[in-house]
Design an enzyme around this catalytic site. Structure first.
Site, PDB file in Angstrom:
ATOM      1  N   HIS A 293       0.822  -1.207   0.000  1.00  0.00           N
ATOM      2  CA  HIS A 293       0.000   0.000   0.000  1.00  0.00           C
ATOM      3  C   HIS A 293       0.853   1.254   0.000  1.00  0.00           C
ATOM      4  O   HIS A 293       0.593   2.209  -0.735  1.00  0.00           O
ATOM      5  CB  HIS A 293      -0.932   0.012   1.211  1.00  0.00           C
ATOM      6  CG  HIS A 293      -1.999   1.062   1.127  1.00  0.00           C
ATOM      7  ND1 HIS A 293      -1.891   2.285   1.744  1.00  0.00           N
ATOM      8  CD2 HIS A 293      -3.181   1.078   0.475  1.00  0.00           C
ATOM      9  CE1 HIS A 293      -2.976   3.012   1.484  1.00  0.00           C
ATOM     10  NE2 HIS A 293      -3.773   2.304   0.713  1.00  0.00           N
TER      11      HIS A 293
ATOM     12  N   HIS B 295      -4.973   5.733  -5.980  1.00  0.00           N
ATOM     13  CA  HIS B 295      -6.046   6.422  -5.274  1.00  0.00           C
ATOM     14  C   HIS B 295      -6.587   7.563  -6.140  1.00  0.00           C
ATOM     15  O   HIS B 295      -5.965   7.988  -7.094  1.00  0.00           O
ATOM     16  CB  HIS B 295      -5.548   6.987  -3.943  1.00  0.00           C
ATOM     17  CG  HIS B 295      -5.111   5.926  -2.975  1.00  0.00           C
ATOM     18  ND1 HIS B 295      -3.826   5.468  -2.920  1.00  0.00           N
ATOM     19  CD2 HIS B 295      -5.803   5.239  -2.030  1.00  0.00           C
ATOM     20  CE1 HIS B 295      -3.735   4.540  -1.981  1.00  0.00           C
ATOM     21  NE2 HIS B 295      -4.925   4.372  -1.432  1.00  0.00           N
TER      22      HIS B 295
ATOM     23  N   HIS C  90      -7.498  -2.373  -4.650  1.00  0.00           N
ATOM     24  CA  HIS C  90      -7.645  -2.861  -3.283  1.00  0.00           C
ATOM     25  C   HIS C  90      -8.339  -4.221  -3.230  1.00  0.00           C
ATOM     26  O   HIS C  90      -8.081  -5.006  -2.311  1.00  0.00           O
ATOM     27  CB  HIS C  90      -8.389  -1.827  -2.440  1.00  0.00           C
ATOM     28  CG  HIS C  90      -7.571  -0.614  -2.121  1.00  0.00           C
ATOM     29  ND1 HIS C  90      -7.536   0.495  -2.953  1.00  0.00           N
ATOM     30  CD2 HIS C  90      -6.749  -0.335  -1.081  1.00  0.00           C
ATOM     31  CE1 HIS C  90      -6.726   1.393  -2.416  1.00  0.00           C
ATOM     32  NE2 HIS C  90      -6.232   0.923  -1.284  1.00  0.00           N
TER      33      HIS C  90
ATOM     34  N   HIS D 285     -14.559   5.913   3.178  1.00  0.00           N
ATOM     35  CA  HIS D 285     -13.220   5.332   3.201  1.00  0.00           C
ATOM     36  C   HIS D 285     -12.194   6.200   3.918  1.00  0.00           C
ATOM     37  O   HIS D 285     -11.566   5.767   4.888  1.00  0.00           O
ATOM     38  CB  HIS D 285     -12.746   5.055   1.768  1.00  0.00           C
ATOM     39  CG  HIS D 285     -11.264   4.897   1.659  1.00  0.00           C
ATOM     40  ND1 HIS D 285     -10.447   5.928   1.203  1.00  0.00           N
ATOM     41  CD2 HIS D 285     -10.437   3.870   1.955  1.00  0.00           C
ATOM     42  CE1 HIS D 285      -9.194   5.523   1.224  1.00  0.00           C
ATOM     43  NE2 HIS D 285      -9.150   4.278   1.668  1.00  0.00           N
TER      44      HIS D 285
ATOM     45  N   HIS E 287     -10.136   5.981   7.902  1.00  0.00           N
ATOM     46  CA  HIS E 287      -8.682   6.042   8.077  1.00  0.00           C
ATOM     47  C   HIS E 287      -8.311   7.112   9.099  1.00  0.00           C
ATOM     48  O   HIS E 287      -7.508   6.874  10.011  1.00  0.00           O
ATOM     49  CB  HIS E 287      -8.012   6.375   6.740  1.00  0.00           C
ATOM     50  CG  HIS E 287      -7.713   5.182   5.897  1.00  0.00           C
ATOM     51  ND1 HIS E 287      -6.586   4.419   6.052  1.00  0.00           N
ATOM     52  CD2 HIS E 287      -8.398   4.614   4.870  1.00  0.00           C
ATOM     53  CE1 HIS E 287      -6.571   3.440   5.162  1.00  0.00           C
ATOM     54  NE2 HIS E 287      -7.666   3.538   4.418  1.00  0.00           N
TER      55      HIS E 287
ATOM     56  N   PHE F  49      -1.446   7.614   4.269  1.00  0.00           N
ATOM     57  CA  PHE F  49      -1.263   6.582   3.249  1.00  0.00           C
ATOM     58  C   PHE F  49      -0.025   5.724   3.495  1.00  0.00           C
ATOM     59  O   PHE F  49      -0.042   4.512   3.327  1.00  0.00           O
ATOM     60  CB  PHE F  49      -1.151   7.225   1.866  1.00  0.00           C
ATOM     61  CG  PHE F  49      -2.471   7.555   1.226  1.00  0.00           C
ATOM     62  CD1 PHE F  49      -3.641   6.951   1.622  1.00  0.00           C
ATOM     63  CD2 PHE F  49      -2.531   8.477   0.187  1.00  0.00           C
ATOM     64  CE1 PHE F  49      -4.853   7.239   1.022  1.00  0.00           C
ATOM     65  CE2 PHE F  49      -3.742   8.785  -0.433  1.00  0.00           C
ATOM     66  CZ  PHE F  49      -4.902   8.160  -0.009  1.00  0.00           C
TER      67      PHE F  49
ATOM     68  N   HIS G   4     -10.861  -2.235   4.698  1.00  0.00           N
ATOM     69  CA  HIS G   4     -10.980  -2.305   3.240  1.00  0.00           C
ATOM     70  C   HIS G   4     -11.816  -3.502   2.782  1.00  0.00           C
ATOM     71  O   HIS G   4     -12.331  -3.493   1.657  1.00  0.00           O
ATOM     72  CB  HIS G   4      -9.594  -2.311   2.589  1.00  0.00           C
ATOM     73  CG  HIS G   4      -9.135  -0.936   2.232  1.00  0.00           C
ATOM     74  ND1 HIS G   4      -9.508  -0.321   1.056  1.00  0.00           N
ATOM     75  CD2 HIS G   4      -8.385  -0.036   2.912  1.00  0.00           C
ATOM     76  CE1 HIS G   4      -8.984   0.898   1.019  1.00  0.00           C
ATOM     77  NE2 HIS G   4      -8.306   1.092   2.129  1.00  0.00           N
TER      78      HIS G   4
END
Length: 594
Positions: free
Chosen positions: A180, A198, A207, A328, A332, A357, A370
Site C-alpha cells: 500500500h 487512489h 484494493h 473510506h 482512516h 497513506f 478495506h
C-alpha cells in the site's frame, strides 16, 4: 465458522525462503491472549530519492490503458515503463532504482521499503484462479466468535514472525504493508509523472486484488484455505464501533499507533476530518447513515461517480469516487493518531498508522476496513439502475502485480476481479439500513431561500480561501425536466479546481436551499448534498508546494425533487468548511450522461 486444520505443522517454501518455515500447531483461543508481546511498530513511506539524494528520475512513457501498477510491495521507479503503443502489457518497474523513501519533505524513513526482486520479471505470468470446493465467506467483525478471532490472530502473528526470520519474504507483514505504501507518496514516477491507485477508478480494483492475495496468505499460514478476512461493518449501527478484537494489547491484531477515540465503544464518525464533532452518539449514528445513503445512493447513480474518474498518468487533478471520499478516508482518519500528537516512540504524529497513506497497512485493522470498502462495491451494484461495472477497456485492461501465498509474483487484470464468487469469496449478509435512510427533515421548513438576496456564483468564484460558511446562487441548465429526461441525464453540481494542502486533512460540506447559519453537525436533512474530504499524501516525486487539485461532483436530481426545487431556474448553494486550507476555482451545474 470453518474449523482449523488438524495437522500439527506446516512447511512453507517460497522463492524467497532460504529454508523451510515450520508453523507449529494451533493453540487454543485462550492461549493467544495470554502470551506474547506486540512487535515493534515501524514507519513506512514511498516518496523516493535516488542514492545520491536527488529526486530527478529518468523514465519512459506508458500507455495508460495497460499500466502495470507495481509489483506487490515494490516501489521506487526509474527507467520504469517503456512506451507501449498497443494493448500489450507493459513491463514492471526497474527495481534497481529503489532507494530511501520520505515521509514528508524533511523526514526520511529510517530503513528501506524496497521489496525483494523476482529472479526474472519477464517470465511473470498472468494469475489463474485455483480450483475451489467452497467459497470463503467474509464475516462481520463485530459478530466473530472466540475461535475465529483466535484463528485470525494466529494468522497475523505468523505473518509478523516472517519479518523476523525472513525479512525479504514477500508474504511477511512488513512486505504486505509495503504494497500500500508503494502507491501513496509519488513512489512510481514515469517521465516525472506519478503512478497512483487512489483518487480515480483504479481505487476499487487495486484494493480488491490486494485483499484477495492478503486473505489467501493468511489462510495458508494457518493451513485453512477457507479462512476469510472479516469486514468492519461500519455501515451498520452494530458495527459503528472499533472492533474490540483489534484493541487487546499483546495480541498480533493490536497496534499502539491509534487514536484515543477508538476506545470505550465510541461511535465512529464516517465523516471524520480529524476533529471531534460535538454532538450525541445517536446523532452521530444518524449522520453516518445519512452519509452512507448520500454516497452510495444519491451521489452514485452512475459508474464513474462511484468508482471515480478515468485515470490519467501523472494528472494533477484528482477525481475520486464517492465511497473513496466518504466513508473510506474518514475511517482512516478516525482510527489513526491525532496529527501533531506524540507517538509512543516520542515522535510527532503524521496520523500514523491508519491516518496516513504511507503507514496505513501497518495496522491490521486496515485490511478489515478495506474488506467492508470492497463489500460496498457489491452492495452498490445491488441497488440497481445504472449501477454497473465500468465497460471502458482502459479500465478493464489496467493491470497490477502481486505475490501469491507461495511467494510467486503474478500479473492481474481489472476485468478478472469483477465477480467475487469467481475469485472464491463472498460476504456474509448483513442488513443495510442506509439504503432506506433518505433524509426527509427540511432545515428550511419548506421555505425557499431568496436567491436574489445572495451573490451569484460569478461574484464568489474563484474563491481564494474557504475559511467560513458562504452562500451563493447558481443557474441550472434546465428546469422542470420530465422523468424521461431525468433518467437519461443526471444533474451534476460540480466544484472545479479544488486546491488544498495535501499534507493535512481536508473537508467541506455542501447544502442546497439553506443559508450560511445551517447546523452542519446535523446531516440528516434533505438539503445536505454531500462532502469532500481527503487523506494526506504526496502528489508527485519532488513535490515541494504540496498543493493538490481535485474535482467534486454531486448528483442533485433527487435532492431538487425532495426539497421542491426542480422547477426553479436558480438555486442557493451553501459551503461549510470543516478542515484544511481550501480554495475553489469555480462551480457549475451540468447535465451528464451516466
Amino acid at each position: 465458522m470453518a474449523s482449523l486444520c488438524n495437522s500439527s505443522s506446516t512447511t512453507l517454501k517460497t522463492p524467497f525462503t532460504s529454508s523451510s518455515t515450520s508453523l507449529s500447531s494451533t493453540p487454543k483461543p485462550s492461549q493467544l491472549f495470554l502470551h506474547g508481546k506486540r512487535n515493534k511498530t515501524f514507519k513506512v513511506s514511498c516518496k523516493v530519492t535516488n542514492n545520491n539524494g536527488d529526486q530527478n528520475v529518468e523514465t519512459n512513457s506508458v500507455d495508460r490503458r495497460n499500466v502495470l501498477l507495481g509489483l506487490g510491495g515494490l516501489y521506487g521507479v526509474a527507467n520504469a515503463i517503456p512506451l507501449a503503443a498497443s494493448a500489450t502489457p507493459a513491463p514492471p518497474p526497474d527495481l534497481s532504482s529503489c532507494s530511501k523513501a520520505k515521509i514528508n519533505e524533511t523526514t526520511e524513513v529510517p530503513y528501506s521499503c524496497c521489496a525483494p526482486t523476482p529472479k526474472d520479471m519477464k517470465k511473470v505470468p498472468y494469475y489463474k484462479f485455483p480450483s475451489m470446493t467452497k467459497l470463503r465467506i467474509r464475516p462481520p467483525a463485530h459478530a466473530l466468535d472466540e475461535a475465529y478471532i483466535a484463528k485470525y490472530n494466529l494468522a497475523i502473528s505468523r505473518m509478523k514472525d516472517l519479518d523476523k526470520t525472513q525479512p525479504t519474504n514477500p508474504i511477511g507483514f512488513k512486505q504486505q504493508a509495503n504494497i500500500h505504501c508503494a502507491y501513496c507518496n509519488g513512489a512510481y514516477a514515469i517521465d516525472g509523472k506519478v503512478l497512483q491507485v487512489h483518487n480515480s477508478w483504479l481505487f476499487f480494483p487495486f484494493h480488491r486484488w490486494y485483499l484477495y492475495f492478503y486473505e489467501r496468505i493468511l489462510g495458508s499460514l494457518i493451513n485453512d484455505p477457507t479462512f476469510a478476512l472479516p469486514y468492519w461493518n461500519w455501515d451498520h449501527p452494530k458495527g459503528m464501533r472499533f472492533p474490540p478484537m483489534f484493541d487487546i494489547p499483546g495480541t498480533a491484531l493490536y497496534d499502539e499507533r491509534r487514536g484515543e477515540q477508538i476506545h470505550n465503544g465510541t461511535i465512529i464518525d464516517l465523516g471524520s476530518f480529524g476533529d471531534q464533532v460535538q454532538t450525541t452518539q445517536l446523532q452521530l449514528m444518524t449522520n453516518n447513515l445519512t452519509l452512507m445513503y448520500r454516497q452510495l445512493v444519491t451521489n452514485a447513480p452512475c459508474p464513474l461517480m462511484f468508482f471515480g474518474g478515468p485515470y490519467t498518468l501523472g494528472s494533477d487533478v484528482e477525481s475520486p469516487g464517492t465511497v473513496e471520499v466518504i466513508p473510506h478516508s474518514p475511517v482512516h482518519i478516525w482510527a489513526g493518531t491525532r496529527r501533531g500528537s506524540i507517538l509512543p516512540d516520542g515522535k510527532t504524529s503524521n496520523g500514523e498508522d491508519m491516518g496516513h497513506f504511507y503507514s496505513a497497512g501497518l495496522d491490521p485493522v486496515f485490511y478489515c476496513h478495506h474488506s467492508n470498502v470492497d463489500r460496498m462495491w457489491k452492495e452498490w451494484k445491488a441497488i440497481g439502475g445504472k449501477r454497473t461495472d465500468i465497460q471502458n477497456k482502459d479500465w478493464l485492461n489496467s493491470e497490477f502485480f502481486f505475490y501469491d501465498e507461495s511467494g510467486n509474483p503474478f500479473k492481474v487484470k481489472v476485468r478478472d476481479c469483477l465477480d467475487t464468487k469467481k475469485m472464491g469469496y463472498d460476504y456474509e449478509p448483513m442488513p443495510t439500513p442506509w439504503r432506506n435512510f433518505k433524509p426527509k427533515t427540511k432545515a428550511s421548513a419548506g421555505k425557499k431561500v431568496n436567491t436574489s438576496s445572495i451573490p451569484p456564483v460569478s461574484q464568489v468564484f474563484p474563491l481564494a480561501k474557504l475559511d467560513k460558511a458562504i452562500s451563493f446562487s447558481i443557474n441550472r441548465p434546465a428546469s422542470s425536466r420530465t422523468q424521461q429526461e431525468k433518467n437519461a441525464q443526471e444533474e451534476m453540481l460540480t466544484f472545479n479546481e479544488i486546491k488544498y494542502d495535501n499534507r493535512d486533512y481536508t473537508r467541506f460540506d455542501v447544502f442546497l436551499n439553506v443559508d450560511n447559519n445551517v447546523n452542519a453537525n446535523e446531516l440528516d436533512k434533505a438539503e445536505f448534498a454531500g462532502s469532500y474530504t481527503s487523506l494526506p499524501h504526496v502528489h508527485r516525486v519532488g513535490d515541494t508546494n504540496h498543493t493538490a487539485t481535485a474535482t467534486l461532483r454531486l448528483a442533485i436530481t433527487e435532492l431538487l425533487e425532495d426539497i421542491g426545487l426542480e422547477d426553479d431556474e436558480t438555486i442557493a448553494v451553501t459551503l461549510v468548511p470543516k478542515k484544511g486550507d481550501i480554495s475553489i476555482g469555480g462551480v457549475e451545474i451540468k447535465l451528464a450522461d451516466c
